[in-house]
Design a protein around this motif. Structure first.
Motif, PDB file in Angstrom:
ATOM      1  N   ARG A 211       0.841  -1.205   0.000  1.00 52.55           N
ATOM      2  CA  ARG A 211       0.000   0.000   0.000  1.00 52.55           C
ATOM      3  C   ARG A 211       0.872   1.249   0.000  1.00 52.55           C
ATOM      4  NH1 ARG A 211      -4.518  -2.229   4.361  1.00 52.55           N
ATOM      5  NH2 ARG A 211      -5.138  -4.030   3.100  1.00 52.55           N
ATOM      6  N   LYS A 254      -4.038 -15.883  -0.922  1.00 55.55           N
ATOM      7  CA  LYS A 254      -3.166 -14.741  -0.653  1.00 55.55           C
ATOM      8  C   LYS A 254      -3.396 -14.256   0.773  1.00 55.55           C
ATOM      9  CE  LYS A 254      -2.646  -9.960  -2.063  1.00 55.55           C
ATOM     10  NZ  LYS A 254      -3.214  -8.848  -2.764  1.00 55.55           N
ATOM     11  N   TYR A 319       7.677 -11.246  -5.732  1.00 55.20           N
ATOM     12  CA  TYR A 319       8.621 -10.181  -6.066  1.00 55.20           C
ATOM     13  C   TYR A 319      10.029 -10.738  -6.270  1.00 55.20           C
ATOM     14  CZ  TYR A 319       4.590  -7.592  -4.511  1.00 55.20           C
ATOM     15  OH  TYR A 319       3.304  -7.135  -4.393  1.00 55.20           O
TER      16      TYR A 319
HETATM   17  C1  PBG Z   1      -5.405  -4.398  -3.591  1.00 51.53           C
HETATM   18  C2  PBG Z   1      -4.225  -5.283  -3.566  1.00 51.53           C
HETATM   19  C3  PBG Z   1      -3.395  -5.451  -2.456  1.00 51.53           C
HETATM   20  C4  PBG Z   1      -2.385  -6.322  -2.824  1.00 51.53           C
HETATM   21  C5  PBG Z   1      -2.612  -6.691  -4.160  1.00 51.53           C
HETATM   22  N1  PBG Z   1      -3.776  -6.046  -4.604  1.00 51.53           N
HETATM   23  C6  PBG Z   1      -3.419  -4.796  -1.131  1.00 51.53           C
HETATM   24  C7  PBG Z   1      -4.672  -4.710  -0.398  1.00 51.53           C
HETATM   25  O1  PBG Z   1      -5.591  -5.532  -0.567  1.00 51.53           O
HETATM   26  O2  PBG Z   1      -4.782  -3.780   0.378  1.00 51.53           O
HETATM   27  C8  PBG Z   1      -1.273  -6.723  -1.902  1.00 51.53           C
HETATM   28  C9  PBG Z   1      -0.064  -7.308  -2.516  1.00 51.53           C
HETATM   29  C10 PBG Z   1       1.112  -7.324  -1.625  1.00 51.53           C
HETATM   30  O3  PBG Z   1       1.053  -6.993  -0.416  1.00 51.53           O
HETATM   31  O4  PBG Z   1       2.173  -7.690  -2.140  1.00 51.53           O
HETATM   32  N2  PBG Z   1      -6.419  -4.665  -4.458  1.00 51.53           N
END
Ligand code: PBG
Length: 329
Positions: A211, A254, A319
């Protein structure tokens, strides 16, 4: 010490570990660059910027993106997934910029497909990078509007498909969005564009650094009315059967490392391919611990990725994709 007889061993599992050759023969999980999807950040400005909240990651310009994606592809990584940093001036409550056919993401898709036609371009569907509220859905009086949101997401998906996206990956966690996106893509003439659903996306503290990279944190509240409670398993099974029924091609779990049991349970309950996302916080824990030599970066990263694959993931968003492809070469 009494003089005991040697214990007569009935089994010697160590025979299957006695040399590198034997270990290679009995190895059950092989991690390969072809399992990896490389998440890439981009912005509309000139030049490539290091990301403060994610050491080792870069916010690429369009030129930098095309170059970096090409290098990863040449190392055997088949796919990238794109995340845009949108200018504040383009953010709005309903995320209207998602509908712009000449927006940052459509431009990036076209540039990537033009230079690297065989690279699989995956795109994110969710409003948070575009929302002045920093939420994945439209906010009204502090509530997330589910059905109004999926209408906008369907437009976002069609704009990405029109630009040439191969796989569309909705990360928003609204109810019914897989069915709505499938119907919208089909009626817009894109029956061949795949949907990778963030099926079991948990409300996780491991997303913090991401974020920061996109300046996309919620302005108020949290994401717990749409992302899942980390304590739940059955809820993931329910989301999985809904997504499968609505037409998802790939189901995602995830984060990954703290949710290996969820990967395994989904693997056992569906015939669809499973993806797992090793998220920003997981990546950075390894980066931070290896920086001062507390752990060995390469070996710890490859062990974590192998564990995610062993749990049942067919593909991993990480990553580390480019580095891992080099390490595995
Ligand atoms: C938001 C999104 C997020 C990630 C991928 N898409 C963050 C969230 O849901 O706030 C997180 C990916 C990461 O932390 O590597 N749609």
């Amino acid at each position: 010490m009494p003089n005991l007889p040697l214990y007569d061993l009935p089994e010697r599992p160590r025979r299957n570990r006695k040399s590198p050759g034997v270990r290679a023969l009995v190895r059950e999980t092989a991690l390969s660059p072809s399992d990896l999807i490389y998440p890439l950040f981009l912005h509309g400005g000139a030049g490539d910027e290091p990301i403060d909240s994610m050491p080792g990651c870069t916010r690429w310009s369009l030129d930098g993106l095309v170059k970096e994606a090409g290098e990863a592809h040449a190392l055997g990584v088949p796919a990238v997934v794109l995340f845009p940093k949108i200018d504040d001036a383009l953010k709005s409550p309903r995320g209207d910029e998602v509908a712009n056919p000449d927006g940052l993401i459509p431009q990036a898709i076209r540039a990537l497909k033009q230079t690297h036609p065989d690279l699989i371009v995956t795109t994110d569907v969710a409003l948070d990078p575009y929302s002045s509220d920093g939420h994945d859905g439209i906010v009204e009086d502090g509530e997330i509007l589910n059905d109004e949101t999926i209408q906008v997401l369907a437009t976002q998906a069609c704009v990405q498909a029109d630009a040439g996206a191969d796989i569309i990956a909705p990360s928003d966690m609204m109810d019914g969005r897989i069915g709505a996106l499938r119907a919208a893509l089909d009626s817009a003439g894109h029956p061949g564009v795949s949907l990778m659903s963030y099926t079991a996306k948990y409300a996780s503290a491991f997303y913090g650094p991401f974020r920061g990279a996109l300046d996309s944190a919620p302005k108020a509240g949290d994401k717990k009315t749409y992302q899942m409670d980390p304590a739940n398993i059955r809820e993931a099974l329910r989301e999985a059967s809904l997504d499968e029924g609505e037409g998802a091609d790939i189901l995602m779990v995830k984060p990954a490392l703290a949710y290996l049991d969820i990967i395994l349970r989904l693997r056992e309950s569906t015939a669809l391919p499973i993806a797992a996302y090793q998220v920003s916080g997981e990546y950075l824990m390894i980066k931070a611990a290896s920086k001062d030599g507390w752990v060995d970066e390469k070996n710890v990263a490859l062990e974590a990725l192998t564990g995610i694959k062993r749990a049942g993931a067919d593909m991993i968003l990480t990553y580390f994709a480019k580095d891992a492809a080099k390490w595995l070469a």
